[in-house]
Scaffold this active site. Structure first.
Site, PDB file in Angstrom:
ATOM      1  N   GLY A  67       0.776  -1.227   0.000  1.00 60.43           N
ATOM      2  CA  GLY A  67       0.000   0.000   0.000  1.00 60.43           C
ATOM      3  C   GLY A  67       0.807   1.277   0.000  1.00 60.43           C
ATOM      4  O   GLY A  67       0.246   2.369  -0.085  1.00 60.43           O
TER       5      GLY A  67
ATOM      6  N   HIS B 181      16.208  13.339 -12.213  1.00 62.98           N
ATOM      7  CA  HIS B 181      15.562  12.054 -11.973  1.00 62.98           C
ATOM      8  C   HIS B 181      14.851  12.049 -10.617  1.00 62.98           C
ATOM      9  O   HIS B 181      15.291  12.701  -9.671  1.00 62.98           O
ATOM     10  CB  HIS B 181      16.592  10.913 -12.029  1.00 62.98           C
ATOM     11  CG  HIS B 181      16.906  10.476 -13.420  1.00 62.98           C
ATOM     12  ND1 HIS B 181      18.090   9.861 -13.761  1.00 62.98           N
ATOM     13  CD2 HIS B 181      16.189  10.553 -14.575  1.00 62.98           C
ATOM     14  CE1 HIS B 181      18.083   9.574 -15.060  1.00 62.98           C
ATOM     15  NE2 HIS B 181      16.938   9.997 -15.569  1.00 62.98           N
TER      16      HIS B 181
ATOM     17  N   HIS C  22      16.415  11.736  -7.290  1.00 57.82           N
ATOM     18  CA  HIS C  22      17.253  12.858  -6.862  1.00 57.82           C
ATOM     19  C   HIS C  22      16.451  14.123  -6.575  1.00 57.82           C
ATOM     20  O   HIS C  22      16.940  15.007  -5.870  1.00 57.82           O
ATOM     21  CB  HIS C  22      18.330  13.146  -7.906  1.00 57.82           C
ATOM     22  CG  HIS C  22      19.327  12.045  -8.046  1.00 57.82           C
ATOM     23  ND1 HIS C  22      20.564  12.069  -7.449  1.00 57.82           N
ATOM     24  CD2 HIS C  22      19.257  10.854  -8.695  1.00 57.82           C
ATOM     25  CE1 HIS C  22      21.219  10.939  -7.723  1.00 57.82           C
ATOM     26  NE2 HIS C  22      20.434  10.195  -8.479  1.00 57.82           N
TER      27      HIS C  22
ATOM     28  N   HIS D 296      24.686  11.257 -18.706  1.00 60.09           N
ATOM     29  CA  HIS D 296      23.812  10.328 -17.987  1.00 60.09           C
ATOM     30  C   HIS D 296      22.646  10.040 -18.922  1.00 60.09           C
ATOM     31  O   HIS D 296      22.748  10.296 -20.140  1.00 60.09           O
ATOM     32  CB  HIS D 296      23.385  10.965 -16.654  1.00 60.09           C
ATOM     33  CG  HIS D 296      22.581  10.078 -15.760  1.00 60.09           C
ATOM     34  ND1 HIS D 296      22.868   8.739 -15.567  1.00 60.09           N
ATOM     35  CD2 HIS D 296      21.482  10.330 -14.994  1.00 60.09           C
ATOM     36  CE1 HIS D 296      21.986   8.221 -14.727  1.00 60.09           C
ATOM     37  NE2 HIS D 296      21.132   9.163 -14.380  1.00 60.09           N
TER      38      HIS D 296
ATOM     39  N   ASP E  32      25.108  10.951 -10.850  1.00 63.41           N
ATOM     40  CA  ASP E  32      24.979   9.771 -11.706  1.00 63.41           C
ATOM     41  C   ASP E  32      25.719  10.085 -13.006  1.00 63.41           C
ATOM     42  O   ASP E  32      25.461  11.125 -13.623  1.00 63.41           O
ATOM     43  CB  ASP E  32      23.510   9.484 -12.026  1.00 63.41           C
ATOM     44  CG  ASP E  32      22.735   9.028 -10.801  1.00 63.41           C
ATOM     45  OD1 ASP E  32      23.323   8.996  -9.711  1.00 63.41           O
ATOM     46  OD2 ASP E  32      21.547   8.715 -10.949  1.00 63.41           O
TER      47      ASP E  32
ATOM     48  N   ASP F  59      29.242   7.335  -7.959  1.00 63.54           N
ATOM     49  CA  ASP F  59      28.107   6.486  -8.349  1.00 63.54           C
ATOM     50  C   ASP F  59      28.532   5.023  -8.456  1.00 63.54           C
ATOM     51  O   ASP F  59      29.459   4.686  -9.185  1.00 63.54           O
ATOM     52  CB  ASP F  59      27.593   7.018  -9.699  1.00 63.54           C
ATOM     53  CG  ASP F  59      26.502   6.183 -10.329  1.00 63.54           C
ATOM     54  OD1 ASP F  59      25.948   5.298  -9.651  1.00 63.54           O
ATOM     55  OD2 ASP F  59      26.202   6.429 -11.512  1.00 63.54           O
TER      56      ASP F  59
ATOM     57  N   HIS G   6      24.639   4.675 -16.266  1.00 64.25           N
ATOM     58  CA  HIS G   6      25.633   4.635 -15.195  1.00 64.25           C
ATOM     59  C   HIS G   6      26.942   4.000 -15.666  1.00 64.25           C
ATOM     60  O   HIS G   6      26.945   3.106 -16.514  1.00 64.25           O
ATOM     61  CB  HIS G   6      25.085   3.853 -13.998  1.00 64.25           C
ATOM     62  CG  HIS G   6      23.831   4.437 -13.425  1.00 64.25           C
ATOM     63  ND1 HIS G   6      23.841   5.386 -12.439  1.00 64.25           N
ATOM     64  CD2 HIS G   6      22.519   4.202 -13.726  1.00 64.25           C
ATOM     65  CE1 HIS G   6      22.592   5.719 -12.144  1.00 64.25           C
ATOM     66  NE2 HIS G   6      21.773   5.015 -12.909  1.00 64.25           N
TER      67      HIS G   6
ATOM     68  N   HIS H 251      25.318   5.748  -3.953  1.00 67.08           N
ATOM     69  CA  HIS H 251      24.319   5.442  -4.978  1.00 67.08           C
ATOM     70  C   HIS H 251      24.367   3.974  -5.399  1.00 67.08           C
ATOM     71  O   HIS H 251      24.756   3.637  -6.518  1.00 67.08           O
ATOM     72  CB  HIS H 251      24.506   6.354  -6.206  1.00 67.08           C
ATOM     73  CG  HIS H 251      23.282   6.436  -7.078  1.00 67.08           C
ATOM     74  ND1 HIS H 251      22.838   5.380  -7.841  1.00 67.08           N
ATOM     75  CD2 HIS H 251      22.412   7.436  -7.299  1.00 67.08           C
ATOM     76  CE1 HIS H 251      21.759   5.736  -8.504  1.00 67.08           C
ATOM     77  NE2 HIS H 251      21.466   6.986  -8.185  1.00 67.08           N
TER      78      HIS H 251
END
Length: 554
Positions: free
Chosen positions: A47, A74, A77, A140, A162, A194, A367, A389
């Protein structure tokens, strides 16, 4: 570094997990926050809509915060920013596209920031209290990504954001190799890098290679083409547009998040769609199948996403037809493999030809893989290394790569959420942890669902519930009415009438024993009923449903 200088790195998210990235940099009491992301709920979080960082540490120290810097747009972030700004008042810094996406998110939540959003760009330098922040261009899977070089009186920190070292990126210049080398020559105290692809050997495929794979598929497809991709992957959307244009196809965009991103990116000039090429969903049936591309969301098999609803034949306006080609242009986020597999199976059942990442070149990660991660370390030559990350195994793999390039093991720190890594004149060491963790978002509720509620939901999902309703005399505790038992998700009542009748008898006997012992206190009777009924059910059928006694007194 002066004798009393204290520089600290405090991850509030993004280590030991994928998502909810947030890192605090502290120097002598002043703070700089990097990113404010969300994570998506794990399978057992029944839920739950989103998971955001616990920002109690920021709330308690908000007068010391000099700003929040966003590395890119993103969701992992920027997605927590609307929740953060409801509790913390500070300036927000980000690149043009990042802020365009942030404005959309804040508007959705009805959040008006206390300060105007501050636009920055790669190559710019910004002074925030004791911090001097340089923005460094990196590649990226979304445009306008910046790594951060943060100069403090105690030393230089580099946060890669990233990144990957894509030599042939789409629509922008490659990562700024020269700047990273320059930072290395200046002396980097610590590199935060990253770790997402730390398990993958070699180099990550260029985004431009995906475009060639698209063209190969488009040249052979005879029916409609449906491409599912992450809503924020603007480079990927551009390549879909380019391939469609080359082969004479119109495009339609389906999925609210994707529609919003396409509109923002087009208005800001990051996405170029030729005039007349974009059509509405209502026009689809009037176009020949071999002249149509549909771009949609649902790469992770999300139950309510457009692609999943198409696969299940529950989408109101678009269905899958035999002869359609469906391209899933994304890799699976860990934990989503079953959902994705289920969606792919349903697409095949509907007669579509499905092309997905495992067997094709229709997706490139955003990445860096192992050789690129080593290159970043060799360019910056940090004294200390902190992998960020990634899940814990990614951090460990990345740490081993750091050892391979010559960083001493004692200078490598794998941090947990809430850890405080301090740099002083004596070196680096872990200090006392701060309050940190996760906050669960369920609808409009933020943080009101905790472990107890999740445990109850899990029990309900696995074993169902028994509700016992009984009325007792307040003075004597004798049964006046009932007991009546209602079950949900436990047994089918008609087939288990005998069992439920026995259960009612068991409840009546428990209350009778309480009455005989002079126990009339409501709470005690309730607990006795719960324990006895739970034990009775387990002995009979080896199940443990949630037992909810409702004891009314008259």
């Amino acid at each position: 570094m002066a004798k009393d200088d204290r520089l600290a790195i405090v991850p509030l998210g993004g280590v030991g997990e994928i998502g909810k990235n947030m890192t605090v940099i502290e120097y002598n009491g002043e703070m700089l926050v990097i990113d404010a992301g969300v994570a998506f709920p794990e399978e057992e979080m029944l839920g739950i809509d989103l998971v955001i960082p616990d920002i109690s540490y920021l709330v308690a120290n908000q007068e010391r915060i000099r700003g929040i810097i966003l590395t890119h747009g993103h969701e992992d972030h920027i997605g927590a920013l609307p929740y953060v700004l409801k509790q913390v008042s500070t300036k927000i810094y980000g690149t043009r596209l990042t802020l365009g996406l942030v404005e959309g998110r804040l508007a959705e939540h009805g959040v008006v920031p206390a300060f105007p959003l501050q636009c920055v760009k790669a190559g710019q330098t910004l002074s925030l209290g004791p911090f001097t922040v340089e923005f460094v261009r990196v590649s990226h899977s979304i445009a306008d990504v910046v790594a951060l070089a943060i100069t403090t009186p105690a030393g230089l920190l580099v946060h890669t954001a990233d990144f990957k070292f894509d030599q042939t990126p789409i629509g922008e210049e490659a990562s700024d190799f020269r700047k990273f080398a320059e930072l290395g020559s200046r002396g980097v105290l610590a590199l935060l890098s990253d770790s997402t692809n730390a398990e993958r050997p070699g180099y990550t495929m260029s985004e431009r290679d995906v475009g060639r794979a698209f063209e190969d598929v488009f040249s052979k497809a005879e029916g409609r083409i449906l491409v599912a991709t992450f809503a924020s992957n603007i480079h990927r959307v551009q390549q879909i547009v380019d391939a469609s244009w080359k082969f004479g196809r119109k495009i339609a965009v389906i999925g609210r998040s994707l529609e919003n991103t396409v509109e923002i990116a087009t208005n800001l000039g990051y996405l170029v769609i030729p005039p007349g090429m974009l059509v509405s969903v209502d026009e689809l049936d009037r176009l020949p199948a071999d002249r149509l591309t549909i771009i949609t969301t649902g790469t992770q098999g999300e139950p309510m996403s457009a692609l999943t609803r198409m696969a299940m034949a529950t989408h109101k306006k678009v269905g899958i037809r035999p002869g359609d080609t469906v391209i899933i242009s994304a890799s699976a986020i860990p934990g989503n493999e079953k959902l994705i597999g289920r969606t792919i199976n349903h697409l095949f059942r509907q007669g579509a030809d499905v092309i997905y990442e495992r067997f094709s070149g229709v997706h490139a990660s955003g990445h860096a893989s192992q050789e690129e991660l080593k290159l970043m370390m060799n360019l910056t030559r940090p004294k200390y290394f902190i992998p960020i990350h990634g899940e814990y195994r990614h951090l460990v793999k990345h740490a081993r790569l750091a050892e391979q390039v010559g960083i001493p093991p004692e200078n490598i720190f794998i941090l947990d959420i809430g850890d405080v890594l301090e740099f002083t004149k004596e070196g680096a060491h872990l200090g006392a942890k701060v309050d940190a963790g996760q906050v669960l978002v369920d609808g409009l509720g933020v943080g009101d669902v905790g472990n107890v509620v999740l445990r109850d939901r899990k029990v309900l999902a696995q074993d169902g519930i028994l509700v016992v309703v009984v009325t007792v005399d307040k003075q004597t505790a004798e049964v006046v009415a009932g007991p009546d038992i209602v079950s949900r998700g436990f047994v089918y009542v008609k087939e288990s009438e005998a069992l439920l009748k026995e259960a009612e008898t068991e409840v009546r006997e428990v209350i009778s024993r309480c009455s005989g012992q002079g126990i009339t206190e409501w709470g005690t009777i309730k607990n006795r009923v719960r324990e006895a009924l739970a034990e009775f059910v387990y002995q009979k059928i080896r199940r443990r449903p949630m037992v909810l006694p409702i004891v009314m007194e008259v």
